[in-house]
Design a protein around this motif. Structure first.
Motif, short mmCIF file in Angstrom:
data_model
loop_
_atom_site.label_atom_id
_atom_site.label_comp_id
_atom_site.label_asym_id
_atom_site.label_seq_id
_atom_site.Cartn_x
_atom_site.Cartn_y
_atom_site.Cartn_z
N ASP A 57 0.83 -1.20 0.00
CA ASP A 57 0.00 0.00 0.00
C ASP A 57 0.86 1.24 0.00
N LYS A 58 1.83 1.20 0.86
CA LYS A 58 2.69 2.37 1.00
C LYS A 58 3.38 2.67 -0.32
N MET A 59 3.89 1.62 -0.93
CA MET A 59 4.60 1.82 -2.19
C MET A 59 3.64 2.35 -3.25
N VAL A 60 2.45 1.77 -3.31
CA VAL A 60 1.48 2.21 -4.31
C VAL A 60 1.09 3.67 -4.05
N ALA A 61 0.89 3.95 -2.76
CA ALA A 61 0.50 5.32 -2.42
C ALA A 61 1.58 6.30 -2.85
N GLN A 62 2.81 5.90 -2.62
CA GLN A 62 3.93 6.77 -3.00
C GLN A 62 3.93 6.98 -4.52
N ALA A 63 3.74 5.86 -5.23
CA ALA A 63 3.72 5.96 -6.69
C ALA A 63 2.57 6.84 -7.15
N ASN A 64 1.43 6.65 -6.52
CA ASN A 64 0.27 7.47 -6.87
C ASN A 64 0.54 8.94 -6.63
N PHE A 65 1.14 9.19 -5.48
CA PHE A 65 1.45 10.57 -5.12
C PHE A 65 2.35 11.21 -6.17
N LEU A 66 3.36 10.46 -6.56
CA LEU A 66 4.29 11.01 -7.56
C LEU A 66 3.57 11.22 -8.88
N GLN A 67 2.77 10.25 -9.24
CA GLN A 67 2.06 10.34 -10.51
C GLN A 67 1.14 11.56 -10.50
N GLU A 68 0.44 11.72 -9.40
CA GLU A 68 -0.48 12.84 -9.28
C GLU A 68 0.25 14.16 -9.41
N ARG A 69 1.36 14.21 -8.74
CA ARG A 69 2.16 15.41 -8.76
C ARG A 69 2.65 15.71 -10.16
N TYR A 70 3.09 14.67 -10.82
CA TYR A 70 3.57 14.83 -12.19
C TYR A 70 2.46 15.39 -13.08
N GLU A 71 1.28 14.81 -12.92
CA GLU A 71 0.17 15.26 -13.74
C GLU A 71 -0.19 16.70 -13.43
N LYS A 72 -0.14 17.02 -12.16
CA LYS A 72 -0.52 18.37 -11.75
C LYS A 72 0.43 19.39 -12.36
N VAL A 73 1.72 19.08 -12.26
CA VAL A 73 2.72 20.01 -12.79
C VAL A 73 2.55 20.15 -14.29
N THR A 74 2.34 19.02 -14.95
CA THR A 74 2.16 19.06 -16.40
C THR A 74 0.96 19.91 -16.77
N LYS A 77 8.82 24.93 -13.66
CA LYS A 77 7.88 23.81 -13.75
C LYS A 77 8.51 22.67 -14.54
N THR A 78 9.27 23.03 -15.56
CA THR A 78 9.88 21.98 -16.35
C THR A 78 10.84 21.17 -15.49
N ILE A 79 11.59 21.86 -14.67
CA ILE A 79 12.51 21.15 -13.80
C ILE A 79 11.74 20.25 -12.84
N GLN A 80 10.69 20.80 -12.27
CA GLN A 80 9.86 20.01 -11.35
C GLN A 80 9.34 18.76 -12.03
N LYS A 81 8.89 18.98 -13.26
CA LYS A 81 8.30 17.89 -14.01
C LYS A 81 9.33 16.80 -14.22
N LYS A 82 10.51 17.22 -14.64
CA LYS A 82 11.56 16.26 -14.91
C LYS A 82 11.93 15.51 -13.65
N ALA A 83 12.09 16.27 -12.56
CA ALA A 83 12.51 15.65 -11.31
C ALA A 83 11.48 14.62 -10.86
N THR A 84 10.21 14.99 -10.98
CA THR A 84 9.16 14.07 -10.55
C THR A 84 9.20 12.80 -11.39
N GLN A 85 9.44 13.00 -12.68
CA GLN A 85 9.46 11.84 -13.55
C GLN A 85 10.61 10.91 -13.17
N ILE A 86 11.75 11.51 -12.91
CA ILE A 86 12.90 10.69 -12.53
C ILE A 86 12.60 9.93 -11.26
N ARG A 87 12.01 10.64 -10.29
CA ARG A 87 11.69 9.97 -9.03
C ARG A 87 10.72 8.84 -9.24
#
Lengths: 506, 757
Positions: free
Chosen positions: B667-684, B716-726
């Protein structure tokens, strides 16, 4: 077999134009105005000479390819042309393009041109096709550097096209180019080219930037002088005025060499420069204030105008809606009586509209004039103020000059006496100092001259200030009045237009 | 195979548990008690030597206090804890940083505490409680007195470095009883401040005697500028001179306990919170380190130790011992399952607020706010509902009984790019208003309003400068909306179309069309051009469709503003007419498309409303855990495995725990992945929106705005890239870490013997 040459004339052109328009729906072609035609295509017509195009001033596109043209001419009136196709002709020299400032596309392929030239005015050129000609000097390409917007060039089939570095050379010296000979230029190619000709390019760039800098400096200087002129204090920063006072002095070098005079002169200059600077700065700050005032006036005028514009628009919208309904109704009405009644009501409404618009216009103009009046008063105050200050400063200058004159006189007199004594003793005479009267006369003349210069400058300042004010406000008034006249005539014309519309239905 | 086995096993387990629940409806207390014993470390059940000393100090303080101030109530110093052991209140505070990003401000903590537990009223309301349970046990039972509320909130606030204190004192009835029916709802706009104080509070016989406990936050740390109170029951902030608080007996934090020596006859308005001043505040531990001196003290001690490591045995003052409570942990799940029974109803002034845990309601409803017309809450005015996780992206619905309208608001990115939909019943028929995210739609439509005989459309940022279109239809006789949509569209008969355009600066104003009117029924076109500078009347052209396709000058009437304009001839108007006729055909098609879309949207909404589903975020929409035992097991931290080693687990329990651990970790791992994904989408999305905005406005932007835009984009581009890498890294590593944990657990002696089957 040689083709049969034909003459280019009006008939031919009109035939061509008519061909392009579906004639079945335009009843009278004679109605078409030459200035409405935007494109003419005359291909494969064996034309020898470009002619009869003078009246087509709105022409945008002209195709004369595949003819027998030898000389580019007769295009001087086509100032709106953006597309010119002269390919497959017999042109030998580029010329006659001076007035085509809007030209973007120029096609000269398959001619007999040997040199690129006479294109200085084509600042907007983006596409240039000159393939299959007789160009042989690769350096000639440098001529194209002045076209900053140029991005597509076609040069294949010229004499120099076989040279090894033909492509690299062009790419290197036309860095804005995107397409060469119908091929997109890749970055690798550009890099290769620029590395090959790096030294040359750098030299050119340096030269260019130097030129640009010099030009900028010149412009800046000019702008500054203009600013000073607007403040009426040009050349008052520094010793210009002082120098101009002494430029025509008699015996100046002799007098100034007398011990004591030099120091006096120095202190006089310092004082004068100080006063001038004072005036100068005052002038600049006054100008700034005027500027602010005028900007305020402009913005308030715009505001007022915007307000009345909106009101007028509302009135018009209202009326138009009504008017449209009425016309709709009238078209449906058949009975004569009710129609004429409706029409007379329509006329009444139009009169009412005119009246309302005129009232608005009158209010607007009085508001605008009031604004101008206010500004004029404050600007006048400003100018008067400044003039008084200037007068004070100049009076002080005159006092200084008087003072200086007296002191110099004293010194010279003393010196003359000394010299007289000494010459008796030493028998050494300078012809200059012997003639006492002469010297004193020269001093007097100088003094008068100095005073004259001072009052000249003062006069100039005062007169330019007051004449500027008069001219400026005359201009503003004229503009407002002119606009007012224009709007009033608009209202009448619009009313006329509306009446005519009603008349048409009667 | 394995999965099958496991699911079968789980099934079995669930049945067993249910049986257990059915058969042994034991009183709750005993269940929790068993648990408590199971989990409570020694510190809960016994007192250490230091603690005993502290209790002695407290007792003697209490005695002296009783002698010196016989009129005042005794202080709350050493209540019993859940294990029946006396504990000093300061040691019940355990500053705990939860590490959850959602709980990093006082507002978030306060609302969490207020929403997570339900209140147990003090009995009698004028006496201090005898017992004060630890925050950990309170979190488990989700029931707390106001003192326990305050203790938990204060612990959390101290954990994130606020200078917070528990306050024991007296408050008004509404606050003590958590009765908010006289307060305006915080979700409502405070725009209507009508009848302020029109209704006097009913006289409370116990006024000034009701005991309450709340939290004080002092200025100075956590960027707090001003002292304030937090009522832990509601999470609301109050100024320290609020009239709701009637008096303060004492305040304490984890380091000391201070008794108020100031006069409270006029409520708390005159109170000073300079706790160092012994004239105003009497500390229980004299000379103990206060929070202000904590850090310098520690530094000094370190320094001293370095200089003289041995002879540092000065007579030290008695410092508050460490807390006996274990570290307070709050799980992400708890943040979601806020309401103690999955839902909570609060009455406010003229409004009712219902809140539900996510996934509790099958339609995704999480909040419902009902406002009433009258004080007695009899007649409903507006019902506003908030939804979450719905597959049709509905987020808000407002049913306004006053205006007879229903409005729905959607999350960005649903079908048709619909953002807002309002249906209003008017006397003349039904009006529909829709809003769209204009820049993602190919036609740049921002808003469409449909009323019985009219359709208005507003566009944003179109290349052809069109911004408004109004279509007037022939009034259809007595058409009932919704039923006849289909037929309506077929019968639609356009009378007039009006289009308006923004100014296109590349054309001269006199040739730039501002308004275009298609009088379809009359076969006429009216063009109105933009105004020229300093002119108030626009140029106009009226073109009539020529009868029999024979074009002549009679078909045009022109009012030309510019006197220098080109002479009138036939060709130009002919061309315009031709173009307009083409446009007219296209328009007809566009209007049809618009109507079709309206119909589609309405149908689509109806369909969606019929089969609402919730988006599944984690595993099967986490059911609300009512089974406390299982929940408690879930709460176990992986690190606490070692504690279990000592216990002899039977095979079944061991297996269950083992799976619990793994699930939790997953759950924790999925939540983390979801969080990152959400963040990525938001920034995009943000970047996209900004770019679109820029594309539309860049011509009119100032240099400064341009610069700002550039900066925004690069950031934002940097944020986006960083999130993607993470995100990528997380995806890569998640599997490995999971395997590693699995192995580690398998090798653990507690589980090892039971897993080999």
């Amino acid at each position: 077999m040689d083709p049969v040459p034909s003459r280019m004339n009006r008939e031919m052109i009109w035939d061509e134009i008519k061909k392009n328009i579906k004639l079945d729906s335009v009843a009278e072609v004679g109605n078409i105005c030459p200035t409405e035609v935007d494109a003419i295509k005359l291909e494969y017509q064996n034309i020898l000479r470009i002619d009869s195009l003078q009246e087509f001033t709105s022409l945008v596109q002209l195709d004369l390819n595949n003819n027998l043209i030898k000389k580019i001419q007769g295009l001087d009136s086509l100032i709106n042309l953006t597309w010119l196709n002269l390919s497959f002709n017999r042109i030998e020299k580029i010329q006659g393009l001076e007035s085509l400032q809007k030209l973007k596309v120029l096609n000269l392929t398959n001619n007999q041109i040997t040199i690129i030239e006479n294109m200085d005015k084509l600042e907007n050129l983006t596409h240039f096709f000159i393939g299959s000609n007789l160009l042989d000097q690769l350096e000639n390409i440098l001529y194209l550097q002045k076209f900053k917007k140029l991005f597509h060039v076609y040069m294949k089939g010229n004499l120099f096209s076989n040279e090894d570095d033909y492509q690299l050379f062009i790419v290197a010296f036309l860095p804005n180019l995107k397409i060469l000979d119908n091929k997109l230029l890749h970055r690798e190619l550009k890099e290769k080219a620029s590395s090959k000709y790096q030294a040359d390019i750098e030299k050119r760039n340096q030269e260019e930037s130097r030129k640009q800098l010099a030009e900028e400096a010149l412009q800046k200087q000019e702008a500054e002088l203009n600013l000073h002129k607007e403040a009426f204090v040009e050349n008052l920063n520094g010793p210009h005025l002082f120098n101009s006072m002494f430029d025509e002095d008699f015996l100046s070098s002799a007098i100034h060499s007398v011990p004591g005079v030099g120091d006096l002169l120095q202190s006089f200059e310092n004082q004068m420069v100080g006063l001038c600077e004072q005036l100068f700065h005052r002038g600049l700050s006054e100008r700034e204030q005027r500027d602010r005032e005028l900007k305020l006036l402009l913005s308030s005028q715009d505001e007022v105008e915007e307000r009345y514009k909106n009101q007028t628009t509302l009135v018009l919208e209202d009326f138009n809606k009504q008017h449209r309904e009425r016309i709709k109704k009238l078209k449906r009405l058949t009975a004569q009586n009710s129609a004429s009644e409706e029409i007379s009501r329509g006329y009444d409404e139009i009169n009412k509209l005119t009246e309302r618009l005129m009232t608005l216009e009158f209010k607007l103009i009085s508001k605008l004039e009031e604004n101008i009046g206010n500004t004029e008063t404050s600007i006048s105050d400003n100018i008067t103020d400044f003039s008084e200050t200037a007068h004070e400063i100049f009076t002080e200058c005159r006092n200084l000059e008087d003072d200086f004159h007296h002191k110099v006189q004293e010194i010279i007199l003393a010196t003359l006496e000394n010299v007289a004594k000494k010459s008796q003793m030493e028998n050494l005479s300078q012809d200059f100092f012997t003639d006492k009267e002469n010297v004193m006369h020269a001093l007097d003349t100088n003094h008068k001259h100095h005073l004259g210069r001072l009052s000249d400058r003062e006069q100039k300042l005062l007169s330019s200030a007051s004449s500027w004010k008069i001219a400026f406000f005359k201009e503003v008034h004229d503009k407002v009045t002119q606009q007012n006249h224009m709007r009033i005539s608009d209202i009448h014309r619009y009313a006329g237009f509306l009446r005519k519309e009603l008349e048409g239905l009667q | 195979m394995e999965a099958e086995l496991r699911s079968a096993f789980e099934e079995q387990l669930r049945i067993r548990e249910e049986d257990e629940k059915e058969s042994t409806k034991q009183p709750e207390l005993s269940v929790s008690h068993k648990n408590l014993e199971f989990f409570n470390p020694q510190s809960y059940t016994t007192n250490s030597a230091v603690e005993i000393r502290l209790l002695n100090i407290a007792d003697s303080f209490q005695r002296q206090y009783a002698v010196l101030f016989p009129d005042r109530k005794p202080l709350l110093l050493c209540p019993l804890n859940e294990c029946g052991v006396r504990k000093f209140v300061s040691t019940t505070l355990h500053p705990s940083a939860t590490g959850l990003c959602e709980l990093q401000s006082w507002q978030a903590c306060a609302s969490f505490v207020a929403n997570f537990m339900s209140l147990e009223l003090l009995e009698p309301p004028v006496d201090l409680p005898k017992r004060l349970f630890s925050p950990t046990s309170v979190l488990r039972t989700r029931r707390a007195s106001c003192f326990e509320f305050a203790t938990l909130l204060c612990s959390l606030l101290l954990g994130i470095n606020y200078d917070a204190y528990c306050v024991s004192g007296y408050a008004v009835r509404d606050m003590c009883l958590l009765d908010q029916s006289r307060l305006p709802c915080p979700l409502l706009d405070p725009e209507v401040k009508e009848e302020e104080g029109a209704q006097q509070d009913p006289e409370d016989p116990l006024r000034g005697l009701r005991v309450h406990c709340w939290v004080l936050v002092l200025a100075g740390s956590g960027s707090i500028q001003e002292n304030f109170f937090i009522d832990p029951l509601t999470g609301r902030r109050y100024p320290t001179d609020s009239s709701s608080f009637l008096g303060v007996e004492s305040v304490w934090n984890e380091l000391n306990y201070y008794v108020n020596m100031q006069d409270c006859r006029n409520g708390c308005s005159g109170l000073k919170f300079d706790l160092e001043d012994t004239n105003m505040w009497e500390p229980v531990l004299h000379g103990a380190t206060s929070r202000k001196h904590l850090i310098p003290d520690v530094l000094k001690r370190k320094e001293n130790r370095r200089i003289s490591s041995e002879d540092e045995e000065q007579p030290r003052v008695f410092q508050m011992p460490r807390s006996w409570v274990t570290f307070i942990t709050i799980h992400e799940k708890d943040l979601e399952n806020l309401w103690p029974d999955g839902e909570k109803v609060t009455f406010y002034k003229k409004s009712k607020l219902e809140r539900f845990a996510p996934y509790l309601n099958p339609d995704g409803l999480i909040t419902r706010l009902t406002t009433y017309k009258d004080q007695d809450c009899a007649e409903v005015a507006v019902v506003k509902e908030w939804y979450k996780h719905r597959n049709d992206s509905l987020e808000e619905r407002e049913v306004n009984k006053l205006q007879d309208s229903t409005s729905e608001r959607f999350k960005y990115g649903r079908r048709f790019q619909l953002l807002f939909h309002r249906v209003t019943s008017l006397s003349s028929g039904i009006e529909r208003q829709m809003e769209f995210s204009s820049y993602v739609r190919p036609d740049y439509l921002a808003r469409r309003i449909w009323s019985p005989n009219e359709m208005e459309e507003f566009y944003e940022g179109r290349r052809d400068f069109l911004w408004y279109r109004k279509v007037i239809f022939q009034s259809p006789d007595q058409i009932d909306d919704s039923v006849c949509w289909k037929t309506l569209i077929r019968r639609i008969n356009v009378l007039t179309v009006v289009e308006r355009f923004h100014r296109n600066t590349t054309k001269p104003a006199n040739e730039d069309v501002a308004e275009r009117v298609f009088l379809v029924s009359e076969g006429q076109f009216e063009l109105t051009f933009h105004l020229m500078d300093h002119r108030f009347i626009p140029s106009k052209k009226i073109l009539t469709k020529p009868p029999f396709k024979k074009f002549s000058n009679d078909c045009v009437s022109t009012f030309q503003m510019d006197l220098r304009a080109k002479p009138v001839s036939t060709l130009a108007p002919y061309k315009i007419l031709e173009a307009l006729q083409k446009e007219e055909d296209q328009l007809a098609a566009e209007i049809k498309t618009s109507l079709k879309e309206m119909e589609d949207i309405i149908a689509c909404r109806a369909q969606e409303e019929k089969e609402v589903k919730l988006r599944v975020r984690r595993k099967e929409a986490a059911p609300i855990c009512k089974d406390k035992e299982q929940k408690d097991d879930n709460r176990l931290k992986i690190e606490e495995v070692d504690v279990l080693v000592s216990k002899n687990l039977d095979a079944e329990e061991a297996r269950r725990l083992y799976h619990c651990f793994l699930d939790e970790f997953k759950d924790k791992m999925v939540a983390q992945a979801n969080f990152l994904q959400e963040r990525y989408e938001k920034v995009t999305r943000e970047l996209h929106a900004k770019q679109n905005q820029y594309r539309r406005n860049h011509l009119t932007m100032t240099e400064k705005q341009q610069e700002e835009y550039q900066r925004f984009c690069s950031e934002k581009t940097i944020q986006k890239k960083a999130t993607q890498i993470r995100l990528n890294r997380h995806k890569e590593l998640a599997h490995q870490t999971y395997k590693a944990l699995e192995q580690k657990l398998q090798q653990n002696p507690a589980f090892h013997p039971h897993l080999k089957m």
